[in-house]
Enzyme design. Structure first.
Site, PDB file in Angstrom:
ATOM      1  N   GLY A  79       0.793  -1.229   0.000  1.00  0.00           N
ATOM      2  CA  GLY A  79       0.000   0.000   0.000  1.00  0.00           C
ATOM      3  C   GLY A  79       0.821   1.273   0.000  1.00  0.00           C
ATOM      4  N   ASN A 132       5.768   5.517 -11.169  1.00  0.00           N
ATOM      5  CA  ASN A 132       4.952   4.347 -10.854  1.00  0.00           C
ATOM      6  C   ASN A 132       3.534   4.604 -11.359  1.00  0.00           C
ATOM      7  OD1 ASN A 132       3.373   2.340  -9.744  1.00  0.00           O
ATOM      8  ND2 ASN A 132       4.576   2.206  -7.865  1.00  0.00           N
ATOM      9  N   CYS A 135       1.053   0.450  -9.666  1.00  0.00           N
ATOM     10  CA  CYS A 135       0.772  -0.308  -8.436  1.00  0.00           C
ATOM     11  C   CYS A 135      -0.659  -0.853  -8.553  1.00  0.00           C
ATOM     12  CB  CYS A 135       0.904   0.588  -7.196  1.00  0.00           C
ATOM     13  SG  CYS A 135       0.500  -0.328  -5.690  1.00  0.00           S
ATOM     14  N   ILE A 196       7.336  -5.561 -16.053  1.00  0.00           N
ATOM     15  CA  ILE A 196       6.015  -5.191 -15.598  1.00  0.00           C
ATOM     16  C   ILE A 196       6.006  -4.957 -14.080  1.00  0.00           C
ATOM     17  CG2 ILE A 196       4.713  -6.440 -17.388  1.00  0.00           C
ATOM     18  CD1 ILE A 196       4.535  -8.847 -15.484  1.00  0.00           C
TER      19      ILE A 196
END
Ligand code: RRO
Length: 309
Positions: A79, A132, A135, A196
């Site tokens: 997270g 990023n 996520c 990936i």
């Protein structure tokens, strides 16, 4: 394909002005929150290291459990825990005094936030940025914005217009068309794409009768996702002109060779470091060199893309 064994192989590689002594990069999120661990990874033989993804504010991350170990891979829903960009300056100061080649990973809600973080990371001395956009389990960031090609293009182009260092876009495999995302990143001016991030997945605890992760969903990494990573790199290589950084389930020098043959320019190593420790970098390097020597590949440009010929 060359088959005459040779004496020496050259593993050096360059993406824009970023020079690496070998193509083995430490993936984001693995040991990436402190300078000491990033420096240790570099000293253990990594060609470059990527920081944990850093946001504007400190963030604790998802509730426990955040990790579930499958026999064939690792499921995480950390997270995006991170100290926030201002606090991270201290770690970057330490990194600047080391030899390490450091790529700063950042995440944000939109292009304004990415631009804000990119300026800071560049100011702190990162040699390149990794955005990023992938996520798989965080609200409003990562893959939630990075699955849309026009958003990817907009974020990448805003950052590219702001900084002077190379910008990498880390892409999600949780899409029906990763090539469209890669093309959007390339059109936005990215210096490379990273493919990936983890594959969205889950685990159930049959004795508790509920999901095994606090967040229910997480991202799968490790052995299980190598074929998915290879497929994504292979597809991207056929339609992009910028370098592709291959990630997903690399556990041996032969795996590195497979990614290079699929079209990867360099690779990143994550889960293996978590399970095997930092000695994995020297082992991967030795195994890759042995393979290339035996198969007669003198350098990375000879092996790269070989599976397409
Ligand atoms: O922190 C995470 O939970 C996390 C991130 Br930022 C990411 O990009 N990929 C992942 O599997 N986990």
């Amino acid at each position: 394909m060359p088959r005459i064994p040779i004496e020496n192989v050259d593993l050096r590689v360059k993406i824009k002005e970023m020079e690496m002594r070998n193509p083995l990069m430490l993936a984001s999120g693995i040991l990436g929150e402190t300078a000491d661990l990033l420096i240790a990874a570099y000293e253990a033989g990594a060609g470059a290291v990527v920081t944990k993804s850093i946001g504007s504010e400190p963030r604790e991350g998802h509730r426990n459990p955040t990790i579930f170990q499958y026999p064939f891979g690792l499921l995480n829903a950390m997270g995006l825990p991170n100290p926030g960009i201002d606090e991270f300056e201290k770690e970057m100061e330490k990194l600047k005094r080391s030899e390490a080649v450091v790529i700063g990973s950042i995440f944000g809600l939109n292009s304004n936030e990415f631009v804000f973080l990119a300026r800071k990371m560049e100011g702190f001395g990162a040699i390149a940025l990794e955005l990023n956009l992938s996520c798989p389990h965080a609200e409003g960031v990562g893959a939630e914005i990075g699955s849309d090609p026009s958003t990817v293009r907009e974020i990448v182009s805003s950052v590219v217009a702001t900084v002077h260092i190379p910008v990498f876009a880390k892409l999600t495999p949780n899409t029906s068309d990763i090539v469209a995302l890669g093309q959007a990143a390339q059109e936005g001016g990215a210096s490379a794409v990273v493919a990936i991030n983890t594959v969205k997945a889950m685990a159930v605890d049959p004795y508790l009768g509920k999901p095994a992760l606090g967040n229910v969903f997480g991202g799968l990494s490790g052995n299980a996702i190598k074929p998915i990573g290879l497929r994504c790199v292979y597809e991207l290589y056929d339609s992009l002109t910028i370098p592709i950084v291959g990630v997903g389930g690399i556990a041996s020098g032969i795996d590195v060779a497979e990614y290079l043959m699929a079209g990867a320019f360099t690779v990143q190593i994550g889960t293996l470091i978590q399970t095997k420790g930092l000695k994995a970098f020297s082992e991967l390097r030795r195994e890759l060199e042995e393979f290339m020597r035996a198969e007669g590949f003198k350098n990375l440009s000879e092996i790269r893309g070989a599976a397409h010929e």
